[in-house]
Write an enzyme that holds these catalytic residues in place. Structure first.
Site, PDB file in Angstrom:
ATOM      1  N   LYS A 117      48.694 -18.097 -27.271  1.00  0.00           N
ATOM      2  CA  LYS A 117      49.549 -16.951 -26.928  1.00  0.00           C
ATOM      3  C   LYS A 117      51.006 -17.353 -26.759  1.00  0.00           C
ATOM      4  CE  LYS A 117      46.250 -13.576 -25.926  1.00  0.00           C
ATOM      5  NZ  LYS A 117      45.852 -12.334 -25.319  1.00  0.00           N
ATOM      6  N   LYS A 199      40.244 -15.339 -35.084  1.00  0.00           N
ATOM      7  CA  LYS A 199      39.328 -14.368 -34.480  1.00  0.00           C
ATOM      8  C   LYS A 199      39.891 -12.951 -34.564  1.00  0.00           C
ATOM      9  CE  LYS A 199      40.460 -13.804 -29.632  1.00  0.00           C
ATOM     10  NZ  LYS A 199      39.974 -13.050 -28.531  1.00  0.00           N
ATOM     11  N   LYS A 202      42.267  -7.514 -30.635  1.00  0.00           N
ATOM     12  CA  LYS A 202      42.736  -6.131 -30.539  1.00  0.00           C
ATOM     13  C   LYS A 202      44.250  -6.020 -30.478  1.00  0.00           C
ATOM     14  CE  LYS A 202      40.927  -5.681 -25.990  1.00  0.00           C
ATOM     15  NZ  LYS A 202      41.554  -6.686 -25.125  1.00  0.00           N
TER      16      LYS A 202
HETATM   17  P1  ATP Z   1      43.824  -9.666 -26.882  1.00  0.00           P
HETATM   18  O1  ATP Z   1      43.997  -9.513 -28.365  1.00  0.00           O
HETATM   19  O2  ATP Z   1      44.624  -8.709 -26.078  1.00  0.00           O
HETATM   20  O3  ATP Z   1      43.966 -11.082 -26.418  1.00  0.00           O
HETATM   21  P2  ATP Z   1      41.018  -9.684 -27.266  1.00  0.00           P
HETATM   22  O4  ATP Z   1      40.675  -8.774 -28.394  1.00  0.00           O
HETATM   23  O5  ATP Z   1      41.012 -11.126 -27.530  1.00  0.00           O
HETATM   24  O6  ATP Z   1      42.351  -9.235 -26.587  1.00  0.00           O
HETATM   25  P3  ATP Z   1      39.819  -9.546 -24.584  1.00  0.00           P
HETATM   26  O7  ATP Z   1      40.085  -8.344 -23.781  1.00  0.00           O
HETATM   27  O8  ATP Z   1      40.628 -10.739 -24.261  1.00  0.00           O
HETATM   28  O9  ATP Z   1      39.962  -9.279 -26.158  1.00  0.00           O
HETATM   29  O10 ATP Z   1      38.276  -9.891 -24.524  1.00  0.00           O
HETATM   30  C1  ATP Z   1      37.241  -9.043 -24.098  1.00  0.00           C
HETATM   31  C2  ATP Z   1      35.906  -9.686 -24.417  1.00  0.00           C
HETATM   32  O11 ATP Z   1      35.675  -9.673 -25.833  1.00  0.00           O
HETATM   33  C3  ATP Z   1      35.807 -11.158 -24.001  1.00  0.00           C
HETATM   34  O12 ATP Z   1      34.521 -11.427 -23.468  1.00  0.00           O
HETATM   35  C4  ATP Z   1      35.997 -11.906 -25.280  1.00  0.00           C
HETATM   36  O13 ATP Z   1      35.370 -13.162 -25.259  1.00  0.00           O
HETATM   37  C5  ATP Z   1      35.366 -10.973 -26.297  1.00  0.00           C
HETATM   38  N1  ATP Z   1      35.949 -11.126 -27.627  1.00  0.00           N
HETATM   39  C6  ATP Z   1      37.251 -10.966 -27.944  1.00  0.00           C
HETATM   40  N2  ATP Z   1      37.451 -11.149 -29.264  1.00  0.00           N
HETATM   41  C7  ATP Z   1      36.245 -11.437 -29.796  1.00  0.00           C
HETATM   42  C8  ATP Z   1      35.795 -11.727 -31.130  1.00  0.00           C
HETATM   43  N3  ATP Z   1      36.628 -11.752 -32.147  1.00  0.00           N
HETATM   44  N4  ATP Z   1      34.476 -11.974 -31.314  1.00  0.00           N
HETATM   45  C9  ATP Z   1      33.620 -11.928 -30.273  1.00  0.00           C
HETATM   46  N5  ATP Z   1      33.977 -11.673 -28.992  1.00  0.00           N
HETATM   47  C10 ATP Z   1      35.270 -11.428 -28.742  1.00  0.00           C
END
Ligand code: ATP
Ligand code: LTN
Length: 334
Positions: A117, A199, A202
């Site tokens: 990040k 990965k 969002k």
């Molecule tokens: P951001 O993009 O704002 O960092 P994010 O999409 O990575 O957000 P989080 O809110 O940080 O999502 O994560 C919520 C949950 O979803 C966590 O348990 C995380 O491990 C899971 N998660 C996030 N991205 C993935 C992915 N690509 N595949 C599987 N699990 C995921």
């Protein structure tokens, strides 16, 4: 500590930093409802964590309601599980300060999410981004949580929460339950559709990279149609050499509840185009009922506010017990 007569606790959180993606759903959210019968579950909307990256205040508020609706649309029951907003429970910030004094900079320096990040937001490498895992440890330890369902990317943060708990317990006696991660075999790491070596996230600026849980079927199909594959022609699970195809196989297998080997067999000899359409429509079938419920829930704000108010109260009651115990142990006057 939790006594044996009580149900063990589950805690997990998702940031309202964007709309929930298929990655969030398959990696984490999908597992939340099935735990409600056997555990006392707390599912948090971790709004404080989102401020580590700049947010639009109106959008943040909207996304917090949206995440609550999505929790319920996916099968979480606010009378059985505690669904709440992190900033409504002041004990998270209070415990976070204390735990920060038992966390070493060397440990925080090793966190890969911080490194990723910081690279992504080079103009805003703030202290909150750095201490983010300490707040996450406070979220979990406040509730004496035994298990934490998460995607693979959060494993390192969970390890740190465990280390902090063990360190504190050694210094002051048994104070915290040492939590364990619950990471599913399949779906724990869904990759981006356009850049399958990253990965699915969002907060990605390119919307072609992700599929939202609430997205319309037409748009979902378009994104799968455009998903990056490779110059070969074989539908084979080989993440290293065929990251795009392997990601699609993983998505298909996870939504269908089958193994990637079986998915591979099903598409042996298929053309990439047909395979991508089959994955897209399996995803649409899986998400359609969630979207319908979600829209209904979002239309009643007063109901959502009522749920948040009641649930925050339940969360504060539990959190206060741990916070008081910690304050007493470190020597604060109660
Ligand atoms: P951001 O993009 O704002 O960092 P994010 O999409 O990575 O957000 P989080 O809110 O940080 O999502 O994560 C919520 C949950 O979803 C966590 O348990 C995380 O491990 C899971 N998660 C996030 N991205 C993935 C992915 N690509 N595949 C599987 N699990 C995921
Ligand atoms: N750090 C997590 C979100 C999160 C979380 C938590 C997950 C904050 N607090 C406590 C599990 C338990 C993330 O970025 N996905």
């Amino acid at each position: 500590m939790n006594t044996n007569t009580e149900k063990q606790r589950i805690f997990s959180g998702i940031q309202p930093s964007g709309n929930i993606t298929l990655g969030n759903y398959l990696g984490a959210l999908r597992h939340f409802p099935e735990l409600q019968d056997d555990y006392e579950c707390l599912y948090c909307i971790v709004d404080m964590h989102t401020l580590t990256v700049r947010q639009d205040p109106e959008l943040l508020k909207e996304r917090s309601y949206s995440l609550l609706s999505l929790y319920m649309a996916c099968g979480l029951d606010p009378d059985r599980s505690i669904l709440f907003v992190q900033s409504h429970v002041h004990q998270h910030a209070e415990l976070s300060w204390i735990l920060g004094c038992y966390t070493y900079m060397g440990e925080l320096n090793r966190m890969t999410q911080f490194k990723d990040k910081s690279a992504k937001h080079a103009d805003n490498i703030n202290a909150g981004l750095y201490t983010y895992p300490v707040l996450m440890a406070a979220d979990i330890l406040l509730y004496q949580s035994r298990f934490v369902p998460i995607g693979n990317d959060q494993k390192q943060h969970l390890e740190l929460a465990r280390d902090i708990a063990i360190r504190f317990n050694k210094l002051y006696g048994e104070t915290f339950t040492v939590p364990e991660p619950l990471i599913s075999k399949q779906g724990a790491r869904i990759m981006s559709l356009q850049e399958p070596d990253r990965k699915m996230s969002k907060s990605d600026t390119n919307s072609g990279n992700f599929v939202l849980v609430t997205e319309e079927p037409d748009s979902i199909m378009k994104k799968f149609k455009r998903a990056v594959t490779d110059s070969g022609s074989e539908v084979r699970f080989d993440p290293e050499n065929k990251p795009g195809i392997s990601n699609l196989l993983n998505i298909y297998a996870t939504v269908k509840g089958i193994t990637t080997e079986d998915a591979e067999k099903e598409f042996a000899g298929s053309r990439y185009g047909d395979f991508k359409m089959a994955v897209g429509s399996a995803v649409c079938d899986c998400l359609a009922p969630i979207r319908e419920k979600y829209e209904l829930l979002m239309s009643d704000r007063a109901q959502l506010d009522g749920i948040l108010g009641r649930n925050a109260e339940r969360a504060r009651e539990i959190a206060e017990i741990t916070k008081k115990d910690v304050y007493r142990r470190v020597g604060f006057i109660l």
